[in-house]
Design a protein around this motif. Structure first.
Motif, PDB file in Angstrom:
ATOM      1  N   PHE A  56     -15.520  21.248 -39.404  1.00  9.45           N
ATOM      2  CA  PHE A  56     -16.272  21.297 -38.249  1.00  9.45           C
ATOM      3  C   PHE A  56     -16.215  22.655 -37.481  1.00  9.45           C
ATOM      4  O   PHE A  56     -17.237  22.956 -36.727  1.00  9.45           O
ATOM      5  CB  PHE A  56     -15.644  20.117 -37.305  1.00  9.45           C
ATOM      6  N   MET A  81     -19.442  24.875 -36.037  1.00 13.72           N
ATOM      7  CA  MET A  81     -19.448  25.330 -34.786  1.00 13.72           C
ATOM      8  C   MET A  81     -19.725  26.888 -34.639  1.00 13.72           C
ATOM      9  O   MET A  81     -20.376  27.455 -34.030  1.00 13.72           O
ATOM     10  CB  MET A  81     -18.446  24.778 -33.704  1.00 13.72           C
ATOM     11  N   GLN A  82     -18.878  27.520 -35.385  1.00 15.23           N
ATOM     12  CA  GLN A  82     -18.924  28.896 -35.386  1.00 15.23           C
ATOM     13  C   GLN A  82     -20.379  29.328 -35.926  1.00 15.23           C
ATOM     14  O   GLN A  82     -20.747  30.184 -35.265  1.00 15.23           O
ATOM     15  CB  GLN A  82     -18.086  29.551 -36.216  1.00 15.23           C
ATOM     16  N   GLN A 122     -23.056  28.067 -35.389  1.00 14.91           N
ATOM     17  CA  GLN A 122     -23.936  27.564 -34.149  1.00 14.91           C
ATOM     18  C   GLN A 122     -23.646  28.685 -32.972  1.00 14.91           C
ATOM     19  O   GLN A 122     -24.525  28.560 -32.112  1.00 14.91           O
ATOM     20  CB  GLN A 122     -23.840  26.407 -33.855  1.00 14.91           C
ATOM     21  N   PHE A 142     -20.587  29.216 -31.431  1.00 14.10           N
ATOM     22  CA  PHE A 142     -19.611  28.717 -30.456  1.00 14.10           C
ATOM     23  C   PHE A 142     -18.353  29.355 -30.847  1.00 14.10           C
ATOM     24  O   PHE A 142     -17.994  29.877 -32.159  1.00 14.10           O
ATOM     25  CB  PHE A 142     -19.231  27.286 -30.458  1.00 14.10           C
ATOM     26  N   LYS A 146     -13.918  29.294 -30.475  1.00 15.11           N
ATOM     27  CA  LYS A 146     -12.636  28.359 -29.912  1.00 15.11           C
ATOM     28  C   LYS A 146     -12.137  29.289 -29.058  1.00 15.11           C
ATOM     29  O   LYS A 146     -11.861  30.655 -28.908  1.00 15.11           O
ATOM     30  CB  LYS A 146     -11.699  28.153 -30.951  1.00 15.11           C
ATOM     31  N   PHE A 158     -14.496  24.451 -27.419  1.00 19.94           N
ATOM     32  CA  PHE A 158     -15.733  25.460 -28.263  1.00 19.94           C
ATOM     33  C   PHE A 158     -16.626  25.998 -26.888  1.00 19.94           C
ATOM     34  O   PHE A 158     -17.185  25.001 -26.152  1.00 19.94           O
ATOM     35  CB  PHE A 158     -16.352  24.942 -29.318  1.00 19.94           C
ATOM     36  N   GLN A 175     -20.077  28.367 -25.867  1.00 23.97           N
ATOM     37  CA  GLN A 175     -21.006  29.247 -26.295  1.00 23.97           C
ATOM     38  C   GLN A 175     -21.672  29.714 -25.054  1.00 23.97           C
ATOM     39  O   GLN A 175     -22.029  29.088 -24.189  1.00 23.97           O
ATOM     40  CB  GLN A 175     -22.240  28.530 -27.067  1.00 23.97           C
ATOM     41  N   LEU A 234     -17.911  22.566 -25.153  1.00 22.82           N
ATOM     42  CA  LEU A 234     -17.834  21.474 -25.956  1.00 22.82           C
ATOM     43  C   LEU A 234     -16.206  21.247 -26.341  1.00 22.82           C
ATOM     44  O   LEU A 234     -15.536  21.794 -26.769  1.00 22.82           O
ATOM     45  CB  LEU A 234     -18.367  21.533 -27.428  1.00 22.82           C
ATOM     46  N   LEU A 282     -13.738  18.693 -28.026  1.00 16.64           N
ATOM     47  CA  LEU A 282     -13.686  17.787 -29.326  1.00 16.64           C
ATOM     48  C   LEU A 282     -12.390  16.920 -29.067  1.00 16.64           C
ATOM     49  O   LEU A 282     -11.351  17.518 -28.941  1.00 16.64           O
ATOM     50  CB  LEU A 282     -13.348  18.840 -30.499  1.00 16.64           C
TER      51      LEU A 282
END
Length: 89
Positions: free
Chosen positions: A51, A55-56, A58, A60, A62, A70, A72, A82, A84
């Protein structure tokens, strides 16, 4: 209960044939897992790695204070946060 099926395993893990899926004449054989399976101690970690990697890709990042957050950032001071949360209870 399907979320953890998507994690890739880094090590070889074997299990007994599941009840109802035994192969006749090969009842003593075991199965080698190619993907994570719900209930494995490795499952949550492997799922999170996949996951986080997605996300990275895309765009985003951490946060350093909480690895389940996350962020962006875009131009014009716009951003997406986001959070999680996986309830495994």
């Amino acid at each position: 209960k399907t979320a953890f099926f998507h994690g890739d395993l880094d090590e070889e893990i074997y299990m007994e044939q599941p009840e109802g899926f035994e192969v006749k004449g090969k009842e003593n054989y075991v199965c080698r897992l190619k993907k994570s399976l719900y209930g494995l101690k490795q499952a949550p970690r492997q799922w999170y790695r996949k996951f986080g990697s997605f996300m990275q890709q895309q765009g985003f990042k951490k946060t350093s204070s909480d690895h389940c957050v996350f962020v962006q950032k875009f131009s014009d001071n716009d951003f997406i946060i986001l959070l999680l949360y996986v309830d495994d209870m």
